[in-house]
Design an enzyme around this catalytic site. Structure first.
Site, PDB file in Angstrom:
ATOM      1  N   GLY A  36       0.613  -1.109  -0.091  1.00 33.76           N
ATOM      2  CA  GLY A  36      -0.032   0.104   0.027  1.00 33.76           C
ATOM      3  C   GLY A  36       0.747   1.316  -0.121  1.00 33.76           C
ATOM      4  O   GLY A  36       0.219   2.390   0.237  1.00 33.76           O
ATOM      5  N   CYS A  37       2.127   1.213  -0.256  1.00 36.54           N
ATOM      6  CA  CYS A  37       2.890   2.437   0.089  1.00 36.54           C
ATOM      7  C   CYS A  37       3.510   2.788  -1.187  1.00 36.54           C
ATOM      8  O   CYS A  37       4.515   1.849  -1.725  1.00 36.54           O
ATOM      9  CB  CYS A  37       3.737   2.076   1.201  1.00 36.54           C
ATOM     10  N   GLY A  38       3.670   3.819  -1.705  1.00 39.66           N
ATOM     11  CA  GLY A  38       4.455   4.246  -2.903  1.00 39.66           C
ATOM     12  C   GLY A  38       5.736   5.012  -2.675  1.00 39.66           C
ATOM     13  O   GLY A  38       6.395   5.144  -3.510  1.00 39.66           O
TER      14      GLY A  38
END
Length: 304
Positions: A135-137
């Site tokens: 979920g982390c960019g």
């Protein structure tokens, strides 16, 4: 339109919902064109969530990570983060949390005792900072420098149609072969100018799905500027940033964009369509590329 839950303190003039005076707003109001089933666009406004780069620094000298966060309840975030990431062994090891502003960014200054700080230094020395997760960019960044780096403009020109976007949206679900089995995957798809889906890539992570699509376009020697990118996810700033860096002109997301994503798209000249369904779409910027768009009131602004 309901405002976000009040947090306290006066609001900046362009924000929705309350937030601490020292922090950015949790949401801002933006203009867009809503296109209904008849294909006519009318200006509307709504609140969209913000995402703020929050840098985590230990004892004033050890930058650990940058996370994109809704700027509320940040002390709770700090306490939960250090425990759930196994950075500290007990809540008592975090002795202080101070919130600082640095331009549009936020710094969480966390104070820990000597023993846990030595463990953090050892972890850094072993190359074990923040691991990537679905979920982390921005996982792995320790400072906000890259987040603030200027982006190149997308290729000028180009023409697309709402009809093509609707065709792609209509066919998108059936094109998600893996998701048909597991019902939990994100997808990034690419259509030609007529809306025919040519490529689909799926992944548990929305960023990963888009990266896979960009890679597939490159390997197939297809020009990203000549088609439409469809996302089954929300459009956060890094999704817009990836599209810009890939050279795309038109990005369509099923869910809403964040305020930072809209800013990125407008600055780079990207056509951004979000909350997109067959029966209606919201155009946040770049409407001049949509050749079949008709304004309900031709004299009304295009909200850009």
């Amino acid at each position: 339109m309901d405002a976000p839950v009040a947090k306290s303190a006066p609001l900046p003039p362009d924000s929705c919902g309350n937030c601490p005076e020292s922090l950015p707003p949790v949401a801002v109001e933006v203009g867009f064109l809503h296109v209904g089933p008849q294909g006519q666009g009318r200006p509307e406004r709504r609140c969209i969530a913000t995402e703020t780069p929050v840098q985590i620094v230990f004892n004033g000298v050890l930058p650990y990570a940058v996370m994109m966060v809704t700027p509320a309840d940040l002390e709770d975030f700090a306490h939960g983060f250090v425990l759930s990431e196994r950075l500290l062994e007990s809540p008592e090891e975090l002795s202080a949390c101070r919130i600082e502003r640095a331009g549009g960014n936020v710094i969480l200054q966390l104070t820990v005792a000597q023993a846990p700080f030595r463990r953090l230094l050892l972890r850094r020395g072993e190359g074990r900072s923040l691991s990537g997760r679905t979920g982390c960019g921005v996982c792995g960044l320790e400072t906000t420098d890259l987040l603030d780096a200027p982006l190149p403009p997308v290729p000028a020109g180009g023409s697309f149609t709402l009809a093509a976007i609707r065709r792609g949206l209509r066919d998108l679900r059936a094109s998600q072969v893996m998701n048909a089995e597991v019902r939990m995957l994100h997808a990034a798809a690419w259509t030609d100018r007529a809306g025919k889906i040519l490529l689909v890539r799926e992944d548990v992570g929305r960023h990963n799905a888009l990266d896979k699509l960009i890679g597939a376009l490159q390997r197939a020697e297809l020009d990203p500027a000549e088609g439409i990118c469809l996302l089954t996810s929300r459009c956060s700033f890094e999704m817009a940033q990836k599209a810009v860096l890939a050279g795309m002109r038109c990005l369509v997301a099923v869910s809403a964009p964040t305020a930072r994503a809209v800013t990125v798209a407008r600055q780079a000249g990207l056509t951004l369509v979000a909350q997109a369904r067959e029966e209606g779409q919201n155009i946040f910027c770049g409407s001049e590329r949509l050749s079949d768009l008709r304004l309900a009131d031709p004299s009304s602004p295009r909200c850009e």
